[in-house]
Design a protein around this motif. Structure first.
Motif, PDB file in Angstrom:
ATOM      1  N   SER A 158       0.429 -60.358 -46.900  1.00 37.83           N
ATOM      2  CA  SER A 158       1.003 -59.030 -47.258  1.00 37.83           C
ATOM      3  C   SER A 158       0.032 -58.107 -47.714  1.00 37.83           C
ATOM      4  O   SER A 158      -1.373 -58.473 -47.928  1.00 37.83           O
ATOM      5  N   GLY A 159       0.516 -56.593 -47.689  1.00 42.09           N
ATOM      6  CA  GLY A 159      -0.517 -55.823 -48.340  1.00 42.09           C
ATOM      7  C   GLY A 159      -0.678 -54.652 -47.151  1.00 42.09           C
ATOM      8  O   GLY A 159      -1.133 -53.503 -47.432  1.00 42.09           O
ATOM      9  N   CYS A 160      -0.717 -54.923 -45.873  1.00 36.83           N
ATOM     10  CA  CYS A 160      -0.987 -54.129 -44.743  1.00 36.83           C
ATOM     11  C   CYS A 160       0.165 -53.389 -44.361  1.00 36.83           C
ATOM     12  O   CYS A 160       1.202 -54.014 -44.587  1.00 36.83           O
ATOM     13  N   ASP A 161       0.243 -52.340 -43.778  1.00 38.92           N
ATOM     14  CA  ASP A 161       1.551 -51.671 -43.338  1.00 38.92           C
ATOM     15  C   ASP A 161       2.082 -52.341 -41.714  1.00 38.92           C
ATOM     16  O   ASP A 161       3.128 -52.592 -41.858  1.00 38.92           O
ATOM     17  N   PHE A 162       1.067 -53.113 -41.110  1.00 39.38           N
ATOM     18  CA  PHE A 162       1.504 -53.947 -39.931  1.00 39.38           C
ATOM     19  C   PHE A 162       0.547 -55.185 -39.832  1.00 39.38           C
ATOM     20  O   PHE A 162      -0.368 -55.361 -40.071  1.00 39.38           O
ATOM     21  N   TYR A 163       1.518 -56.176 -38.942  1.00 38.43           N
ATOM     22  CA  TYR A 163       0.959 -57.513 -38.605  1.00 38.43           C
ATOM     23  C   TYR A 163       1.328 -57.789 -37.354  1.00 38.43           C
ATOM     24  O   TYR A 163       2.164 -57.661 -36.970  1.00 38.43           O
ATOM     25  N   SER A 164       0.329 -58.521 -36.679  1.00 37.06           N
ATOM     26  CA  SER A 164       0.715 -59.247 -35.501  1.00 37.06           C
ATOM     27  C   SER A 164      -0.046 -60.481 -35.181  1.00 37.06           C
ATOM     28  O   SER A 164      -1.086 -60.691 -35.804  1.00 37.06           O
ATOM     29  N   THR A 165       0.338 -61.433 -34.102  1.00 39.55           N
ATOM     30  CA  THR A 165      -0.432 -62.394 -33.797  1.00 39.55           C
ATOM     31  C   THR A 165      -1.006 -63.317 -34.524  1.00 39.55           C
ATOM     32  O   THR A 165      -2.002 -63.777 -34.569  1.00 39.55           O
ATOM     33  N   PRO A 166      -0.043 -63.929 -35.631  1.00 35.10           N
ATOM     34  CA  PRO A 166      -0.714 -64.987 -36.369  1.00 35.10           C
ATOM     35  C   PRO A 166      -0.782 -66.155 -35.490  1.00 35.10           C
ATOM     36  O   PRO A 166       0.350 -66.514 -34.862  1.00 35.10           O
ATOM     37  N   ARG A 167      -1.889 -67.000 -35.367  1.00 30.82           N
ATOM     38  CA  ARG A 167      -2.206 -67.821 -34.512  1.00 30.82           C
ATOM     39  C   ARG A 167      -3.022 -69.192 -35.204  1.00 30.82           C
ATOM     40  O   ARG A 167      -3.840 -68.858 -36.195  1.00 30.82           O
ATOM     41  N   LEU A 168      -2.609 -70.285 -35.139  1.00 37.49           N
ATOM     42  CA  LEU A 168      -3.186 -71.557 -35.865  1.00 37.49           C
ATOM     43  C   LEU A 168      -4.461 -71.852 -34.820  1.00 37.49           C
ATOM     44  O   LEU A 168      -4.317 -71.751 -33.558  1.00 37.49           O
ATOM     45  N   SER A 169      -5.320 -72.546 -35.591  1.00 37.59           N
ATOM     46  CA  SER A 169      -6.562 -73.078 -35.001  1.00 37.59           C
ATOM     47  C   SER A 169      -5.905 -74.521 -34.331  1.00 37.59           C
ATOM     48  O   SER A 169      -5.088 -74.964 -34.679  1.00 37.59           O
ATOM     49  N   PRO A 170      -6.747 -74.864 -33.391  1.00 35.44           N
ATOM     50  CA  PRO A 170      -6.281 -76.050 -32.729  1.00 35.44           C
ATOM     51  C   PRO A 170      -6.091 -77.377 -33.541  1.00 35.44           C
ATOM     52  O   PRO A 170      -5.322 -78.024 -33.263  1.00 35.44           O
ATOM     53  N   ASP A 171      -6.956 -77.373 -34.753  1.00 32.77           N
ATOM     54  CA  ASP A 171      -6.483 -78.451 -35.500  1.00 32.77           C
ATOM     55  C   ASP A 171      -5.647 -78.096 -36.825  1.00 32.77           C
ATOM     56  O   ASP A 171      -5.345 -79.067 -37.764  1.00 32.77           O
ATOM     57  N   GLY A 172      -5.104 -76.896 -36.612  1.00 32.67           N
ATOM     58  CA  GLY A 172      -4.026 -76.666 -37.806  1.00 32.67           C
ATOM     59  C   GLY A 172      -4.545 -76.364 -39.134  1.00 32.67           C
ATOM     60  O   GLY A 172      -3.806 -76.304 -40.123  1.00 32.67           O
ATOM     61  N   THR A 173      -5.794 -76.239 -39.318  1.00 35.80           N
ATOM     62  CA  THR A 173      -6.412 -75.918 -40.540  1.00 35.80           C
ATOM     63  C   THR A 173      -6.750 -74.645 -41.133  1.00 35.80           C
ATOM     64  O   THR A 173      -6.795 -74.239 -42.167  1.00 35.80           O
ATOM     65  N   GLN A 174      -6.686 -73.621 -39.973  1.00 37.21           N
ATOM     66  CA  GLN A 174      -6.896 -72.290 -40.180  1.00 37.21           C
ATOM     67  C   GLN A 174      -5.739 -71.194 -39.424  1.00 37.21           C
ATOM     68  O   GLN A 174      -5.145 -71.907 -38.519  1.00 37.21           O
ATOM     69  N   LEU A 175      -5.397 -70.235 -39.923  1.00 35.28           N
ATOM     70  CA  LEU A 175      -4.510 -69.234 -39.481  1.00 35.28           C
ATOM     71  C   LEU A 175      -5.328 -68.013 -39.115  1.00 35.28           C
ATOM     72  O   LEU A 175      -5.996 -67.568 -40.251  1.00 35.28           O
ATOM     73  N   ALA A 176      -5.464 -67.425 -38.054  1.00 35.66           N
ATOM     74  CA  ALA A 176      -5.895 -66.116 -37.811  1.00 35.66           C
ATOM     75  C   ALA A 176      -4.670 -64.986 -37.638  1.00 35.66           C
ATOM     76  O   ALA A 176      -3.656 -65.259 -37.162  1.00 35.66           O
ATOM     77  N   TRP A 177      -5.088 -63.965 -37.753  1.00 35.92           N
ATOM     78  CA  TRP A 177      -4.034 -62.646 -37.520  1.00 35.92           C
ATOM     79  C   TRP A 177      -4.534 -61.239 -37.519  1.00 35.92           C
ATOM     80  O   TRP A 177      -5.737 -61.218 -37.739  1.00 35.92           O
ATOM     81  N   LEU A 178      -4.051 -60.474 -36.983  1.00 35.14           N
ATOM     82  CA  LEU A 178      -4.189 -59.010 -36.871  1.00 35.14           C
ATOM     83  C   LEU A 178      -3.507 -58.095 -37.845  1.00 35.14           C
ATOM     84  O   LEU A 178      -2.380 -58.315 -38.063  1.00 35.14           O
TER      85      LEU A 178
END
Length: 224
Positions: A164-184
């Motif tokens: 949270s904290g930003c005005d907009f978010y998109s594209t949350p994606r897991l790494s292939p091994d499921g240990t990390q999350l990336a987002w915009l």
């Protein structure tokens, strides 16, 4: 037979209904094993969007019933209205903007509450039995909508804010091994093509995010 009419008043037999009645719009392709899924916007069904599946043997069937219009209003533009994982389908319904789960041979069931919340652009975190997606909160009409990235557990439908904290978010994606999350993420007054940031974080043992760090992007660089 020749007909005459004042300028601009001639009635053409080619109506807008004739033009669009068979113009099915295709989009949002997803793969699930050997199956291909996509959305179809059908003017003949009052403009609703439904999901269609093509199996490996070439059989094509409608997946969602006539009760549902698969479409989300997150960011008003929509997009990312459904996702599939191991034949389980998760989708946003346009009428109430709730998320639904549809498993093979079963009726669709709601996963989110009857509130002024919108969901989109998700990913299935199968190892933790949850969904991770963008949530847009419209429960307070006297303020701007609040965007977050949330996790929704599949067994009890508990919803937890991860980012949270930003005005907009998109594209949350897991790494292939499921240990990390990336987002915009991005903020007013930027549009996503003006400037966004790409973030990544570790997923802790309790499912929360740890050690978030910005990887790329900024006010004048668009990662999109």
């Amino acid at each position: 037979m020749v007909k005459t009419a004042p300028y601009g008043a001639w009635q053409s037999p080619i109506t807008s209904e004739v033009i669009v009645s068979n113009s099915i719009r295709l989009g949002s392709i997803n793969l699930d094993g050997d199956d291909i899924y996509w959305s179809e916007l059908r003017p003949t069904e009052k403009g609703r969007s439904l999901l269609v599946r093509r199996t490996a043997d070439g059989k094509i069937t409608d997946v969602t019933s006539a009760d549902f219009n698969v479409r989300t209003r997150v960011h008003e533009y929509g997009g990312g209205a459904y996702w599939v994982n191991q034949e389980d389908i998760y989708f946003a319904n346009f009428l109430d903007q709730r998320l639904y789960q549809q498993s093979p041979g079963l009726e669709s069931k709601p996963l989110t509450p009857e509130k002024a919340l919108r969901y989109a652009d998700g990913v299935v975190d199968r190892s933790r039995q949850r969904l991770i997606c963008v949530c847009e909160d419209h429960t307070q009409p006297d303020r701007a909508a609040i965007n977050t990235i949330v996790a929704i557990t599949l067994d009890n439908q508990t919803q937890t804010v991860l980012v949270s904290g930003c005005d907009f978010y998109s594209t949350p994606r897991l790494s292939p091994d499921g240990t990390q999350l990336a987002w915009l993420s991005w903020n007013h007054p930027n549009m996503p093509w003006d400037g966004t940031e790409l973030w990544v974080a570790e997923i802790a043992a309790d499912g929360t995010l740890a050690k978030p760090q910005k990887v790329a992007g900024g006010l004048s660089e668009s990662i999109f």
